[in-house]
Design an enzyme around this catalytic site. Structure first.
Site, PDB file in Angstrom:
ATOM      1  N   THR A   1      -3.072   5.736  -4.360  1.00  0.00           N
ATOM      2  CA  THR A   1      -1.939   6.493  -3.805  1.00  0.00           C
ATOM      3  C   THR A   1      -0.656   6.237  -4.597  1.00  0.00           C
ATOM      4  O   THR A   1       0.101   7.160  -4.882  1.00  0.00           O
ATOM      5  CB  THR A   1      -1.721   6.129  -2.327  1.00  0.00           C
ATOM      6  OG1 THR A   1      -1.597   4.710  -2.203  1.00  0.00           O
ATOM      7  CG2 THR A   1      -2.887   6.590  -1.482  1.00  0.00           C
ATOM      8  N   THR A   2      -0.420   4.974  -4.947  1.00  0.00           N
ATOM      9  CA  THR A   2       0.798   4.652  -5.707  1.00  0.00           C
ATOM     10  C   THR A   2       0.752   5.298  -7.086  1.00  0.00           C
ATOM     11  O   THR A   2       1.747   5.854  -7.561  1.00  0.00           O
ATOM     12  CB  THR A   2       0.959   3.119  -5.841  1.00  0.00           C
ATOM     13  OG1 THR A   2       0.906   2.539  -4.534  1.00  0.00           O
ATOM     14  CG2 THR A   2       2.280   2.756  -6.485  1.00  0.00           C
TER      15      THR A   2
ATOM     16  N   ASP B   1      -9.083   0.638   1.535  1.00  0.00           N
ATOM     17  CA  ASP B   1      -9.044   1.140   0.155  1.00  0.00           C
ATOM     18  C   ASP B   1     -10.356   0.847  -0.552  1.00  0.00           C
ATOM     19  O   ASP B   1     -10.917   1.689  -1.255  1.00  0.00           O
ATOM     20  CB  ASP B   1      -7.890   0.491  -0.620  1.00  0.00           C
ATOM     21  CG  ASP B   1      -6.527   1.041  -0.201  1.00  0.00           C
ATOM     22  OD1 ASP B   1      -6.496   1.994   0.593  1.00  0.00           O
ATOM     23  OD2 ASP B   1      -5.505   0.520  -0.668  1.00  0.00           O
TER      24      ASP B   1
ATOM     25  N   ASP C   1       0.851  -1.188   0.000  1.00  0.00           N
ATOM     26  CA  ASP C   1       0.000   0.000   0.000  1.00  0.00           C
ATOM     27  C   ASP C   1       0.890   1.241   0.000  1.00  0.00           C
ATOM     28  O   ASP C   1       1.655   1.473   0.943  1.00  0.00           O
ATOM     29  CB  ASP C   1      -0.895  -0.019   1.247  1.00  0.00           C
ATOM     30  CG  ASP C   1      -1.845   1.161   1.286  1.00  0.00           C
ATOM     31  OD1 ASP C   1      -2.536   1.394   0.281  1.00  0.00           O
ATOM     32  OD2 ASP C   1      -1.879   1.865   2.311  1.00  0.00           O
TER      33      ASP C   1
END
Length: 552
Positions: free
Chosen positions: A89-90, A381, A56
């Site tokens: 997010t990545t 998520d 994550d």
């Protein structure tokens, strides 16, 4: 003339830009291999020996001990993405890093940073417009699509083996707590239990309180329970001022004790009078009050967290009262069952069988603590993307399809823009292709072949064409059910652009002390930054990584 103190360090011009760009790129590179369904995990070890295993993006960046100010700007991108959408997010961080990489090439070609910033902003606005136009509408009634969105958010994470079941639980949970104001995922409580397998996870339509009844003589279970939620203490109040009482006779002491006992009995009688079967108390419960409650057959729980009190009130329909004198029968909530049960070796209170539970609990199971923690991150998520989808009602295909489409459209758009901004817009288009390219690389595929196939299909008008990381084929992502909320992409592009522009516009770094430039895994961070602002060390001045010992 010397203006700065001797301890200060100043880096300006191209050196400052190069230093900041390198730091930003290093952050993006650190999470890039975690992207996509075939992404790898990172093991993060803190200075006290605590271990986190995850892929994550935001968790990795929070756990890393990053010192460099420009690198921290990229970390903020992931945190904003997590807060706003809950996933992607990545993607946001990787795009930000690639925008910086593309900008560096333009700066080397003598394109001014302000021009690049202007072009990036134009490209970002155009990209968001294009995505809005091409987004697919979805409603709360389209349960099948919601389940696919939830499953997509879990792909590539520790929960992937059980993603079909977990996706169903997530959608049930979000739909249960949805009301006229939208969806507040704070009303979905997550309880982690080590033991069993991920498949044993379940949804309780109600609240689980991590407490036990206060007295062994109280009932273990109450059916058709009237529930009181009291944000106070069942104890005799102490005086607010310091007072001293001189007792000269044993009978006086007994009178004091009898009076206290009578006050406690009155409190319990007040609860009984309105028909209370179960009471959750926010503070303590006196031993004598416990005795009277048990005598009346009332199940009581003390020191209940304020968050749990709110969830109990929302779930059972009770009203939180802070004064027992104000308690009336219509302040009570109702639950078909309130029981103390054993789960994973711990005793907890289950409040279930409530009508239209507007607060629910997900019980997550797993073989080890690390597994359960990673499942929890995947669930958070997933909850975020389902909430966002219900609030916005628009989704996009996954698998790098939107980025490939945007790259093609932005190159056409660049031709219509005059001046050097055109170069920045083309660079922006190239930067977006880092997503499908990285998906291919992480899946062990040839990124060039994959990109060529994707471009070809999008040239032919197939907006939904994306990369299947498992087979290497370019397929219709919408048809396969690989979709994600529109806002995941728009927020990622917006945050990444803003961070990249902010870093590019910095041409002077004035530090009160030395900017350290430790290497990855170099805890002491003792690599001084070389003269002229070179980055020193592979992580570009990011400092030590909290005892990671070269784990990455």
């Amino acid at each position: 003339m010397i203006v700065l103190s001797e301890d200060s360090q100043r880096t300006s011009g191209r050196d400052a830009q190069s230093m900041n760009i390198t730091a930003g790129k290093a952050v993006a590179e650190s999470v890039r291999t975690t992207l996509g369904p075939k992404g790898m995990d990172k093991m993060l070890v803190d200075s006290s020996g605590g271990v986190v295993v995850t892929n994550d993006g935001v968790t990795i960046l929070k756990e890393m001990d990053i010192d460099h100010p420009a690198a921290n700007m990229i970390v903020e991108v992931s945190e904003t993405q997590e807060d706003e959408v809950g996933d992607g997010t990545t993607t946001a961080v990787v795009i930000a890093g690639e925008l910086l990489d593309q900008a560096e090439e333009l700066i080397d070609s003598d394109v001014h940073a302000t021009t690049i910033a202007q072009g990036y902003r134009q490209a970002s606005e155009k990209a968001k417009e294009l995505l809005e136009e091409k987004a697919i509408d979805v409603s709360a009634e389209d349960r099948e699509t919601l389940v696919k969105i939830a499953a997509t958010a879990m792909t590539g994470k520790g929960a992937e083996n059980a993603k079909d079941k977990l996706a169903e639980l997530v959608v049930d949970a979000v739909l249960a707590v949805r009301d006229d104001d939208g969806v507040d995922t704070d009303n979905v409580s997550v309880e982690k239990v080590v033991g069993g397998s991920i498949d044993n996870s379940e949804l309780v339509e109600g609240v689980i309180v991590d407490k036990e009844r206060v007295d062994e003589n109280m009932p273990y279970m109450v059916e058709d329970a009237n529930v009181a939620v009291f944000d106070g203490a069942l104890e005799v109040k102490e005086t607010e001022i310091d007072a001293e009482v001189n007792v000269t006779d044993p009978d006086q002491l007994q009178q004091f004790l009898d009076q206290e006992e009578e006050q406690l009995k009155e409190m319990v009688d007040q609860l009984k009078a309105v028909g209370t079967d179960v009471v959750f108390v926010g503070d303590g419960i006196d031993d004598m009050a416990q005795h009277y409650l048990a005598k009346e057959g009332i199940l009581a729980v003390r020191r209940t967290k304020s968050g749990d009190l709110k969830r109990l009130a929302r779930s059972t329909g009770a009203r939180v009262v802070s004064n027992l004198d104000d308690l009336e029968d219509d302040d009570l909530g109702f639950a078909g069952s309130v029981a103390q049960k054993d789960i994973g070796g711990d005793e907890r209170i289950f409040v279930e069988d409530v009508e239209e539970a507007k607060s629910v609990t997900l019980i997550l199971r797993g073989g080890t603590e690390h597994v359960v923690d990673e499942v929890e991150r995947a669930i958070e998520d997933s909850l975020g993307v389902v909430r966002t989808t219900l609030n916005d009602g628009k989704v996009l295909p996954g698998g790098g399809a939107p980025e490939t489409e945007l790259a093609l459209e932005l190159r056409d758009f660049a031709d219509s823009v005059g001046g050097r901004e055109q170069l920045a817009i083309e660079a922006f288009a190239d930067a977006l292709e880092v997503i499908p390219r990285t998906l291919a690389e992480n899946a062990g595929l040839d990124p060039i072949d994959s990109l060529v196939d994707l471009r070809s299909r999008h040239d032919g008008g197939e907006f939904g064409a994306g990369l299947d990381a498992y087979t290497g084929d370019v397929i219709d992502m919408e048809g396969e059910g690989v979709v994600e909320p529109l806002r995941v992409k728009t927020q990622a592009i917006e945050s990444a652009t803003e961070a990249a522009v902010m870093i590019l516009r910095i041409d002077d770094v004035i530090a009160a002390g030395d900017l350290k430039g430790g290497k990855v895994g170099d805890d002491d961070g003792d690599d001084e930054m070389p003269p002229g602002g070179g980055m020193g060390g592979g992580m570009g001045g990011m400092g030590g990584m909290g005892g990671m010992g070269g784990a990455m």
